[in-house]
Structure formats: structure tokens, C-alpha cells
Design a protein around this motif. Structure first.
Motif, mmCIF file in Angstrom:
data_model
loop_
_atom_site.group_PDB
_atom_site.id
_atom_site.type_symbol
_atom_site.label_atom_id
_atom_site.label_comp_id
_atom_site.label_asym_id
_atom_site.label_seq_id
_atom_site.Cartn_x
_atom_site.Cartn_y
_atom_site.Cartn_z
ATOM 1 N N ARG A 84 0.806 -1.230 0.000
ATOM 2 C CA ARG A 84 0.000 0.000 0.000
ATOM 3 C C ARG A 84 0.833 1.271 0.000
ATOM 4 O O ARG A 84 0.358 2.314 -0.409
ATOM 5 C CB ARG A 84 -0.973 0.004 1.169
ATOM 6 N N TYR A 85 2.074 1.215 0.445
ATOM 7 C CA TYR A 85 2.889 2.426 0.511
ATOM 8 C C TYR A 85 3.791 2.610 -0.702
ATOM 9 O O TYR A 85 4.388 3.664 -0.871
ATOM 10 C CB TYR A 85 3.731 2.440 1.792
ATOM 11 N N GLY A 86 3.923 1.604 -1.558
ATOM 12 C CA GLY A 86 4.767 1.723 -2.736
ATOM 13 C C GLY A 86 6.212 1.971 -2.372
ATOM 14 O O GLY A 86 6.695 1.508 -1.340
ATOM 15 N N GLY A 87 6.916 2.738 -3.191
ATOM 16 C CA GLY A 87 8.321 3.035 -2.940
ATOM 17 C C GLY A 87 8.487 4.356 -2.217
ATOM 18 O O GLY A 87 7.725 5.299 -2.416
ATOM 19 N N ASP A 88 9.507 4.421 -1.367
ATOM 20 C CA ASP A 88 9.880 5.656 -0.687
ATOM 21 C C ASP A 88 11.011 6.273 -1.505
ATOM 22 O O ASP A 88 12.159 5.821 -1.439
ATOM 23 C CB ASP A 88 10.325 5.354 0.742
ATOM 24 N N CYS A 89 10.688 7.277 -2.315
ATOM 25 C CA CYS A 89 11.643 7.854 -3.259
ATOM 26 C C CYS A 89 12.682 8.706 -2.534
ATOM 27 O O CYS A 89 12.338 9.576 -1.735
ATOM 28 C CB CYS A 89 10.888 8.703 -4.282
ATOM 29 N N HIS A 90 13.964 8.442 -2.826
ATOM 30 C CA HIS A 90 15.063 9.215 -2.254
ATOM 31 C C HIS A 90 15.644 10.179 -3.282
ATOM 32 O O HIS A 90 16.257 11.181 -2.909
ATOM 33 C CB HIS A 90 16.169 8.294 -1.756
ATOM 34 N N ALA A 91 15.481 9.868 -4.578
ATOM 35 C CA ALA A 91 15.995 10.721 -5.646
ATOM 36 C C ALA A 91 15.200 10.458 -6.925
ATOM 37 O O ALA A 91 14.731 9.340 -7.147
ATOM 38 C CB ALA A 91 17.475 10.455 -5.884
ATOM 39 N N ARG A 92 15.085 11.521 -7.737
ATOM 40 C CA ARG A 92 14.308 11.398 -8.973
ATOM 41 C C ARG A 92 14.939 12.297 -10.037
ATOM 42 O O ARG A 92 15.422 13.395 -9.756
ATOM 43 C CB ARG A 92 12.874 11.846 -8.677
ATOM 44 N N TRP A 93 14.930 11.803 -11.295
ATOM 45 C CA TRP A 93 15.479 12.550 -12.419
ATOM 46 C C TRP A 93 14.511 12.452 -13.590
ATOM 47 O O TRP A 93 14.062 11.359 -13.936
ATOM 48 C CB TRP A 93 16.844 11.960 -12.811
ATOM 49 N N ASP A 94 14.167 13.601 -14.193
ATOM 50 C CA ASP A 94 13.247 13.588 -15.328
ATOM 51 C C ASP A 94 13.909 14.018 -16.636
ATOM 52 O O ASP A 94 13.236 14.299 -17.615
ATOM 53 C CB ASP A 94 12.017 14.445 -15.046
ATOM 54 N N GLY A 95 15.234 14.079 -16.659
ATOM 55 C CA GLY A 95 15.957 14.487 -17.850
ATOM 56 C C GLY A 95 16.338 15.955 -17.829
ATOM 57 O O GLY A 95 17.204 16.394 -18.580
ATOM 58 N N GLU A 96 15.691 16.695 -16.942
ATOM 59 C CA GLU A 96 15.980 18.126 -16.813
ATOM 60 C C GLU A 96 16.142 18.547 -15.356
ATOM 61 O O GLU A 96 16.993 19.371 -15.033
ATOM 62 C CB GLU A 96 14.854 18.933 -17.452
ATOM 63 N N ASN A 97 15.317 17.975 -14.504
ATOM 64 C CA ASN A 97 15.313 18.364 -13.093
ATOM 65 C C ASN A 97 15.635 17.174 -12.197
ATOM 66 O O ASN A 97 15.120 16.072 -12.404
ATOM 67 C CB ASN A 97 13.947 18.931 -12.697
ATOM 68 N N TYR A 98 16.461 17.450 -11.189
ATOM 69 C CA TYR A 98 16.805 16.456 -10.170
ATOM 70 C C TYR A 98 16.112 16.841 -8.876
ATOM 71 O O TYR A 98 16.058 18.014 -8.507
ATOM 72 C CB TYR A 98 18.330 16.432 -9.955
ATOM 73 N N TRP A 99 15.578 15.845 -8.199
ATOM 74 C CA TRP A 99 15.026 16.025 -6.868
ATOM 75 C C TRP A 99 15.669 14.978 -5.974
ATOM 76 O O TRP A 99 15.733 13.803 -6.343
ATOM 77 C CB TRP A 99 13.507 15.832 -6.876
ATOM 78 N N GLY A 100 16.177 15.381 -4.830
ATOM 79 C CA GLY A 100 16.792 14.433 -3.912
ATOM 80 C C GLY A 100 17.762 15.129 -2.996
ATOM 81 O O GLY A 100 17.593 16.305 -2.666
ATOM 82 N N SER A 101 18.790 14.424 -2.623
ATOM 83 C CA SER A 101 19.802 14.954 -1.715
ATOM 84 C C SER A 101 20.471 16.187 -2.310
ATOM 85 O O SER A 101 20.696 16.258 -3.515
ATOM 86 C CB SER A 101 20.866 13.892 -1.437
ATOM 87 N N GLN A 102 20.800 17.129 -1.459
ATOM 88 C CA GLN A 102 21.533 18.309 -1.913
ATOM 89 C C GLN A 102 23.017 18.215 -1.563
ATOM 90 O O GLN A 102 23.768 19.154 -1.777
ATOM 91 C CB GLN A 102 20.903 19.582 -1.330
ATOM 92 N N LYS A 103 23.423 17.071 -1.030
ATOM 93 C CA LYS A 103 24.846 16.829 -0.773
ATOM 94 C C LYS A 103 25.485 16.465 -2.108
ATOM 95 O O LYS A 103 25.063 15.498 -2.750
ATOM 96 C CB LYS A 103 25.027 15.694 0.232
ATOM 97 N N PRO A 104 26.489 17.222 -2.550
ATOM 98 C CA PRO A 104 27.059 17.000 -3.887
ATOM 99 C C PRO A 104 27.485 15.559 -4.160
ATOM 100 O O PRO A 104 27.209 15.030 -5.245
ATOM 101 C CB PRO A 104 28.261 17.955 -3.920
ATOM 102 N N PHE A 105 28.119 14.886 -3.206
ATOM 103 C CA PHE A 105 28.568 13.512 -3.435
ATOM 104 C C PHE A 105 27.370 12.579 -3.649
ATOM 105 O O PHE A 105 27.359 11.760 -4.576
ATOM 106 C CB PHE A 105 29.431 13.027 -2.258
ATOM 107 N N GLU A 106 26.339 12.693 -2.797
ATOM 108 C CA GLU A 106 25.149 11.848 -2.945
ATOM 109 C C GLU A 106 24.415 12.159 -4.243
ATOM 110 O O GLU A 106 23.935 11.253 -4.931
ATOM 111 C CB GLU A 106 24.211 12.027 -1.756
ATOM 112 N N MET A 107 24.320 13.437 -4.585
ATOM 113 C CA MET A 107 23.665 13.828 -5.827
ATOM 114 C C MET A 107 24.377 13.200 -7.019
ATOM 115 O O MET A 107 23.729 12.658 -7.924
ATOM 116 C CB MET A 107 23.669 15.356 -5.956
ATOM 117 N N ASP A 108 25.706 13.246 -7.019
ATOM 118 C CA ASP A 108 26.479 12.642 -8.109
ATOM 119 C C ASP A 108 26.230 11.140 -8.202
ATOM 120 O O ASP A 108 26.062 10.599 -9.305
ATOM 121 C CB ASP A 108 27.976 12.911 -7.929
ATOM 122 N N LEU A 109 26.213 10.456 -7.052
ATOM 123 C CA LEU A 109 25.943 9.007 -7.054
ATOM 124 C C LEU A 109 24.552 8.719 -7.611
ATOM 125 O O LEU A 109 24.377 7.790 -8.413
ATOM 126 C CB LEU A 109 26.078 8.434 -5.646
#
Length: 138
Positions: A84-109
Motif C-alpha cells: 500500500r505504501y509503494g516506494g519511498d523515493c530518495h531521488a528522482r530525475w526527469d531528464g531536466e530536473n533532479y530532486w533528492g539529496s543536496q549533498k554534492p557527493f550523494e547527488m552525483d551518485l
């Protein structure tokens, strides 16, 4: 969950890193309860835009008729789990916009996984097993 071979975004499928499937179970009356997690990636579409997502899944069931083999990730995933809860999203990319961690190393990963994943839609990234869904078979 059910493992399907054909990808359909409408089935809300997940590709799962089997090495991260973990959990515990205990007796609950004449049944068994299981609670665990797994890392996963998936695709979703919103307003006509496809997004590559990564995060975690809660794996649980309160009323399993038999105990699970907790050492076998596929046995766990194949159980009648509550999704019922599906996935807990930590990061998302749509080809133009990134949503997720703002820590540069985590964002790069995250983007190292999500950018090629979206570019190769709907390919399952290396190291993941899919496609798994909580939805009933059609």
C-alpha cells in the motif's frame, strides 16, 4: 509481490537490488508476520513526463500462512506482501530536473544511476532484478 518479464509503467513495477532485501519474521497466532526493506529503482510518469526514481521499499505482511526463507530474497519478494505504501523515493530525475539529496557527493551518485536509466528507458540497471509489482496478475 509478482515478478513480471514485460515492463508496463501502469503496473507500478520495481527493479530491486536483491542483495539489499532484508527482514525479520515472527509467529503471530497461527500465522507469521514479516517486516523488511529493499533498495529499488522504478519509473513513473506525471503530466506526460517520465521520471527515473530510486529509493527503498517497505516489505511487510502481517498474516503469512507459512514462514519465509529469510535467506532467499526471491522467496521474500514472492510472498503476499502488502504494497500500500509503494516506494519511498530518495531521488528522482526527469531528464531536466533532479530532486533528492543536496549533498554534492550523494547527488552525483544518484545521477550516475538515474541519468543512464532514464536515457535507456525502460532498461533495468545492472545489479537490479525486475520487474516486481504489488499489483495482482491480470
Amino acid at each position: 509481490m509478482i515478478r513480471e518479464t514485460k515492463f508496463l509503467i501502469s503496473r507500478k513495477q520495481f527493479a530491486i537490488d536483491l542483495s539489499t532485501v532484508t527482514g525479520e519474521q515472527h509467529k503471530r497466532g497461527d500465522r507469521y508476520a514479516f517486516s523488511g526493506t529493499a533498495n529499488a529503482v522504478w519509473y513513473r510518469r506525471q503530466n506526460g513526463v517520465t521520471r527515473a526514481c530510486l529509493g527503498s521499499l517497505m516489505l511487510f505482511s502481517h498474516y503469512l500462512p507459512e514462514p519465509l526463507d529469510v535467506d532467499d530474497p526471491r522467496a521474500i519478494l514472492s510472498a503476499n506482501l502488502d504494497g500500500r505504501y509503494g516506494g519511498d523515493c530518495h531521488a528522482r530525475w526527469d531528464g531536466e530536473n533532479y530532486w533528492g539529496s543536496q549533498k554534492p557527493f550523494e547527488m552525483d551518485l544518484h545521477l550516475m544511476l538515474l541519468e543512464p536509466m532514464l536515457a535507456d528507458y525502460p532498461v533495468i540497471p545492472d545489479g537490479y532484478d525486475g520487474w516486481w509489482t504489488y499489483q495482482a496478475q491480470r
